[in-house]
Scaffold this active site. Structure first.
Site: not given
Ligand code: GDG
Length: 430
Positions: A165, A372
């Site tokens: 990921h 990312d």
């Molecule tokens: C890793 C990789 C890759 C965030 N704050 C809240 C909340 N979130 C949710 C978002 C989103 C998720 O968390 C964050 O996903 P990301 O993809 O932006 O980042 P990582 O957590 O670092 O994920 C990344 C991912 O894995 C998948 O392969 O894209 O590059 O680093 O879904 O919505 N959700 C809620 N409240 C919050 O305050 N409910």
């Protein structure tokens, strides 16, 4: 129907203990969001750690297991020592910074590596307890890169997939890792190794060639024993879930509430886990520079910044939190007026419907990671825009930038470019 075993460090459900009571809550983060909808619609068993140390639930494991099994989750319990060495240690202080090109944060310690080996071994033992001959095993992410090989040794004929990921870094970065060969050999236990982007796959293949001498042809790697395939699977989101949530009464009520408080001001939004890869200080400095240069926007816009807590036990994250707190205070002090605070900063997680409401009302999503793997926030923002109104500003070093070419793409280290992107996004006709 075949059964799919999803294996990841964390289960989609996290166990918390407050005042002696157990609570079962959805896990946050990209992997849990991305696979959370999918696993319920398929014949799946999800294997992973429920997020709490063994010491805190001594004597309650049986009840916890039964409760989690009723949700198709199979827990692997880890001691505080395992969590320190394998999770906070090797996973989050070695692999995570190195694979995001942040060599300054990377620690190389034999004891952390040994903990990583041991916990990967513990996962393989737990999987052996539940796996059946026809199961497909799908392993996720950087915490478990030795697991494909460990399972292959025990189940030579199993179908094993692995998905990373986070970015796979270029060879010049990957070679810095003392245990680089072991990691590559671990991954080669899979039949199929998946990445978000073509670049990550190319880096993996280059490392295999340089370090182990394996050639790849059209993504097929010929090892002494088997053919392993590498391929690109850019991760998406459950579009329907985000798109339809905007119409739900709870979200509509939140939208009305936020709009009332915003009083017609434009909204810039960012949502991240607290992490030094997400470029939060750079974003704040660019917003400061934007206000310096465009005082006419004062009192006419609000920057809403949600930073959900993450890995709070790792020292570098606590330092980052302090840096962000100070920057927000300084910018609000410098530009704010009576009745107008430029940055609404929420250092905690929001419920799903509040998140959707914010995505929906935001005029601009400012997504500026230093690096990312993909970044799902960028995709979620777009999915809530049923009327097509809104602008996405996105770092070129997020995997999502390879797919979302219509966004305003920026280099986060170029402050002038971020300022110009904000100016362009605000002035752009619908
Ligand atoms: C890793 C990789 C890759 C965030 N704050 C809240 C909340 N979130 C949710 C978002 C989103 C998720 O968390 C964050 O996903 P990301 O993809 O932006 O980042 P990582 O957590 O670092 O994920 C990344 C991912 O894995 C998948 O392969 O894209 O590059 O680093 O879904 O919505 N959700 C809620 N409240 C919050 O305050 N409910």
């Amino acid at each position: 129907m075949e059964r799919l075993l999803i294996v990841s460090n964390r289960l989609p459900i996290t166990v918390h203990k407050r005042k002696g009571e157990l609570h079962f809550e959805p896990s946050t983060g990209g992997l849990a969001t991305a696979l959370g909808s999918f696993y319920k619609s398929y014949n799946c068993l999800w294997i992973g750690w429920p997020g709490i140390s063994l010491e805190r639930i001594e004597g309650e494991q049986k009840d916890i297991k039964a409760r989690l099994m009723s949700e198709n989750c199979y827990p692997i319990f880890l001691s505080q020592q395992d969590i320190e060495g394998y999770y906070h240690g090797f996973s989050n202080r070695t692999i995570w910074p190195l694979f995001h090109y942040l060599t300054f944060y990377t620690v190389y310690r034999e004891d952390l590596w040994q903990a990583y080996e041991q916990v990967n071994e513990a996962f393989s033992k737990a999987i052996m307890e539940v796996a059946q001959p026809d199961d497909i095993i799908w392993i996720h992410d950087y915490h478990l890169m030795l697991l494909p090989r460990l399972l292959r040794e025990k189940f030579p004929r199993a179908s094993i997939g692995f998905f990373l990921h986070i970015p796979f870094p270029s060879f010049e970065i990957f070679r810095l890792l003392p245990w680089r060969k072991e990691i590559l050999e671990g991954l080669l236990g899979a039949d199929l190794v998946g990445f978000h982007t073509y670049e990550y796959m190319r880096h993996f293949l280059a490392s295999l060639h340089r370090l182990l001498g394996y050639e790849a042809n059209l993504g097929q790697i010929l090892t002494e024993e088997r053919v392993v395939k590498a391929d690109v699977f850019p991760l998406g989101i459950d579009y329907e879930r985000f798109s339809t949530a905007v119409q739900e009464p709870r979200t509509k009520a939140e939208i009305t509430k936020f709009r009332k408080r915003l009083g017609g001001r434009k909204v810039i939004l960012s949502i991240d886990r607290l992490d030094y890869t997400k470029g939060i200080p750079q974003r704040l400095k660019a917003f400061d520079a934007f206000l310096d240069r465009n005082p006419e926007y004062k009192e006419r816009l609000i920057f809403i910044m949600i930073v959900s807590p993450s890995r709070t036990e790792v020292g570098d994250y606590a330092l980052l939190k302090r840096q962000i707190d100070e920057l927000v205070g300084a910018i609000n002090g410098k530009h704010g007026t009576i009745g107008w605070v430029p940055i609404w900063y929420l250092p905690h997680s929001l419920p799903f419907h509040s998140l959707i409401a914010l995505y929906n009302i935001a005029d601009i999503a400012l997504v500026t990671p230093i690096r990312d793997g993909m970044n799902l926030v960028a995709k979620e923002y777009l999915a809530t825009k049923r009327d097509g109104r809104g602008v996405l500003i996105l770092s070129e070093t997020a995997g999502a930038a390879t797919e979302l070419g219509e966004a305003i793409i920026i280099n986060v280290n170029n402050e002038e470019e971020v300022v110009q992107a904000l100016e362009k996004a605000l002035a752009m006709p619908e």
